[in-house]
Design a protein around this motif. Structure first.
Motif, mmCIF file in Angstrom:
data_model
loop_
_atom_site.group_PDB
_atom_site.id
_atom_site.type_symbol
_atom_site.label_atom_id
_atom_site.label_comp_id
_atom_site.label_asym_id
_atom_site.label_seq_id
_atom_site.Cartn_x
_atom_site.Cartn_y
_atom_site.Cartn_z
ATOM 1 N N VAL A 109 26.843 -24.485 -1.944
ATOM 2 C CA VAL A 109 26.468 -23.089 -1.776
ATOM 3 C C VAL A 109 25.155 -22.842 -2.510
ATOM 4 C CG1 VAL A 109 27.143 -20.688 -2.135
ATOM 5 C CG2 VAL A 109 28.885 -22.408 -1.630
ATOM 6 N N GLU A 110 24.151 -22.430 -1.765
ATOM 7 C CA GLU A 110 22.875 -22.111 -2.388
ATOM 8 C C GLU A 110 22.985 -20.798 -3.151
ATOM 9 O OE1 GLU A 110 19.720 -22.091 0.406
ATOM 10 O OE2 GLU A 110 20.105 -24.126 1.126
ATOM 11 N N HIS A 114 17.028 -13.079 -2.106
ATOM 12 C CA HIS A 114 16.830 -11.779 -1.448
ATOM 13 C C HIS A 114 15.584 -11.850 -0.572
ATOM 14 C CE1 HIS A 114 19.400 -10.754 -4.882
ATOM 15 N NE2 HIS A 114 19.837 -9.767 -4.135
ATOM 16 N N ASP A 115 15.716 -11.278 0.606
ATOM 17 C CA ASP A 115 14.571 -11.254 1.508
ATOM 18 C C ASP A 115 13.615 -10.130 1.115
ATOM 19 O OD1 ASP A 115 15.681 -8.895 2.393
ATOM 20 O OD2 ASP A 115 16.443 -9.736 4.272
ATOM 21 N N ALA A 120 20.579 -9.497 0.328
ATOM 22 C CA ALA A 120 21.018 -10.784 -0.221
ATOM 23 C C ALA A 120 21.102 -11.826 0.886
ATOM 24 C CB ALA A 120 22.376 -10.624 -0.898
ATOM 25 N N GLU A 121 20.628 -13.026 0.582
ATOM 26 C CA GLU A 121 20.689 -14.127 1.516
ATOM 27 C C GLU A 121 21.357 -15.317 0.844
ATOM 28 O OE1 GLU A 121 16.595 -14.695 2.666
ATOM 29 O OE2 GLU A 121 16.909 -13.559 4.504
ATOM 30 N N ARG A 122 22.159 -16.027 1.618
ATOM 31 C CA ARG A 122 22.895 -17.161 1.054
ATOM 32 C C ARG A 122 23.191 -18.143 2.179
ATOM 33 N NH1 ARG A 122 28.679 -17.695 -0.525
ATOM 34 N NH2 ARG A 122 28.971 -15.722 0.570
ATOM 35 N N ALA A 123 23.284 -19.409 1.827
ATOM 36 C CA ALA A 123 23.608 -20.437 2.815
ATOM 37 C C ALA A 123 24.729 -21.313 2.274
ATOM 38 C CB ALA A 123 22.390 -21.287 3.134
ATOM 39 N N GLN A 146 24.716 -19.110 7.515
ATOM 40 C CA GLN A 146 23.687 -18.296 6.879
ATOM 41 C C GLN A 146 24.197 -16.854 6.756
ATOM 42 O OE1 GLN A 146 20.810 -19.353 5.724
ATOM 43 N NE2 GLN A 146 20.250 -21.215 6.846
ATOM 44 N N TYR A 147 24.081 -16.291 5.546
ATOM 45 C CA TYR A 147 24.522 -14.916 5.296
ATOM 46 C C TYR A 147 23.318 -14.058 4.919
ATOM 47 C CZ TYR A 147 29.256 -16.806 5.124
ATOM 48 O OH TYR A 147 30.437 -17.428 5.447
ATOM 49 N N SER A 148 23.315 -12.856 5.423
ATOM 50 C CA SER A 148 22.264 -11.896 5.085
ATOM 51 C C SER A 148 22.906 -10.547 4.845
ATOM 52 C CB SER A 148 21.230 -11.804 6.216
ATOM 53 O OG SER A 148 20.213 -10.882 5.883
ATOM 54 N N GLY A 149 22.604 -9.960 3.696
ATOM 55 C CA GLY A 149 23.211 -8.681 3.354
ATOM 56 C C GLY A 149 24.710 -8.757 3.205
ATOM 57 N N GLY A 150 25.221 -9.949 2.870
ATOM 58 C CA GLY A 150 26.653 -10.128 2.688
ATOM 59 C C GLY A 150 27.411 -10.424 3.965
#
Length: 371
Positions: A109-110, A114-115, A120-123, A146-150
């Protein structure tokens, strides 16, 4: 003119020779006595401390005790606690090092980023690799969420089939794309890139070694007692199977506290194998430590599941942990398999890379750890 009382005394040549002979005899006699005494001392010392057997005697003893305890088909807490659990972990590590085919599913998990809009961004990446250390053949697939904004925004899938890389993406709210050749990774399905060798096993172990090579690697790691310690070992049940749950800590050692995870690479090098060609690669910076939980099947001494977290370097003078730098921390969980052959993949489904073990809290990167 010299005064008579100071005239040096003359000694006849015969008497001089006789004295030399006597002195030589005395010296020979004394030397023989000393040699005899030393031999007697050495004989006594050898009798009181027999020579160490070949290989790691602690690992051998721990393995033998475990086999004896399993003679009735199960292991008890008392039987486990009667075994040196650090020796037992090394016995498991040595067992895996000799498996010709090693399979693993890794999830990493990275850290949250934040963009430009502050979302919030996460991979979350899952990579499954089954690798034959003898032939270098492998099966490989990967899923990235890929997650963006949860919220989940994109699922990327890559799979090696017939020596070629294929990809399929699913954007949230849109139809899934069919499999298509991945031209950006055209060569990653014919030969495993050197930088991806860390996907073999769990980032510190490998497979395919001979018993002698495994002994060399384990022996090199064990030259520093404080480098790797088992903080806890206990029996647990997962599903219907019994496992030994180890809590292990790797602490940087050396004159400047700078020999951390890099010792795994140095230990592998002592086998005489080329890490680039083999291939072998460990994760983490050379001067960092590790904390990990691993579940081992007592019947086979092979790992089934692990969770890793890195720890920061130590100060060269005080020996205290440094602050963990932003973006430096990483966490990894791994499921293992040791099949008899590699099963080829196909494009008949779009299943994400699965994991059967539920995640548990990772060990803390810094501070005290009470596993």
């Amino acid at each position: 003119m010299t005064s008579p009382q100071y005239q040096p005394k003359r000694t006849s040549r015969r008497r001089h020779v006789w004295l030399i002979v006597v002195l030589a005899g005395v010296l020979i006699l004394v030397s023989r006595l000393l040699v005899a005494t030393d031999l007697l001392h050495l004989t006594h010392r050898s009798a009181s401390k027999p020579a160490a057997p070949a290989g790691d005697s602690g690992v051998t003893t721990a393995t033998a005790k475990l086999h004896d305890a399993l003679s009735d088909g199960s292991l008890t807490d008392d039987e486990l606690h009667a075994i040196n659990v650090t020796d037992l972990w090394y016995a498991s590590f040595r067992t895996e090092l000799q498996k010709p085919i090693v399979g693993s599913t890794q999830e990493e998990v990275e850290p949250d980023a934040h963009d430009k809009n502050g979302f919030a961004e996460r991979a979350v990446t899952r990579e499954r690799l089954t690798f034959d250390l003898r032939t270098k053949a492998f099966a490989r697939e990967r899923t990235i969420h890929q997650y963006s904004g949860g919220a989940l925004s994109l699922v990327e899938r890559d799979r090696c089939v017939g020596g070629r890389s294929y990809t399929s993406d699913t954007v949230t709210g849109k139809p899934r794309e069919p499999w298509k050749p991945n031209v950006l990774q055209y060569n990653q399905c014919t030969q495993l890139p050197r930088e991806d060798a860390g996907y073999i096993s769990d980032s510190i172990a490998t497979g395919g070694l001979t018993a002698k090579q495994a002994d060399v690697m384990v022996g090199e790691l064990r030259k520093e007692d404080m480098f790797l310690r088992t903080r806890q070992a206990k029996l647990v049940t997962h599903g219907t199977k019994q496992y030994i749950r180890f809590a292990v800590e790797v602490t940087p050692v050396g004159d400047h506290n700078d020999e951390g995870s890099g010792r795994f690479g140095k230990a592998f090098a002592k086998t005489g194998l080329d890490s680039g060609k083999y291939p072998y690669r460990y994760y983490n910076y050379d001067d960092e430590g590790l904390r990990f939980i691993t579940y081992v099947d007592p019947a086979t001494l092979l790992p089934a599941y692990s969770e890793f977290a890195d720890t920061p370097p130590l100060d060269a003078y005080t020996g205290r942990q440094k602050e963990m730098e932003d973006g430096q921390a990483w966490e990894l969980r791994v499921e293992y398999s040791f099949p008899g052959r590699i099963e080829p993949l196909n494009l008949k489904d779009y299943q994400d890379v699965p994991m059967g073990w539920a995640a548990e809290p990772y060990p803390p990167h810094t501070g005290d750890w009470n596993p």
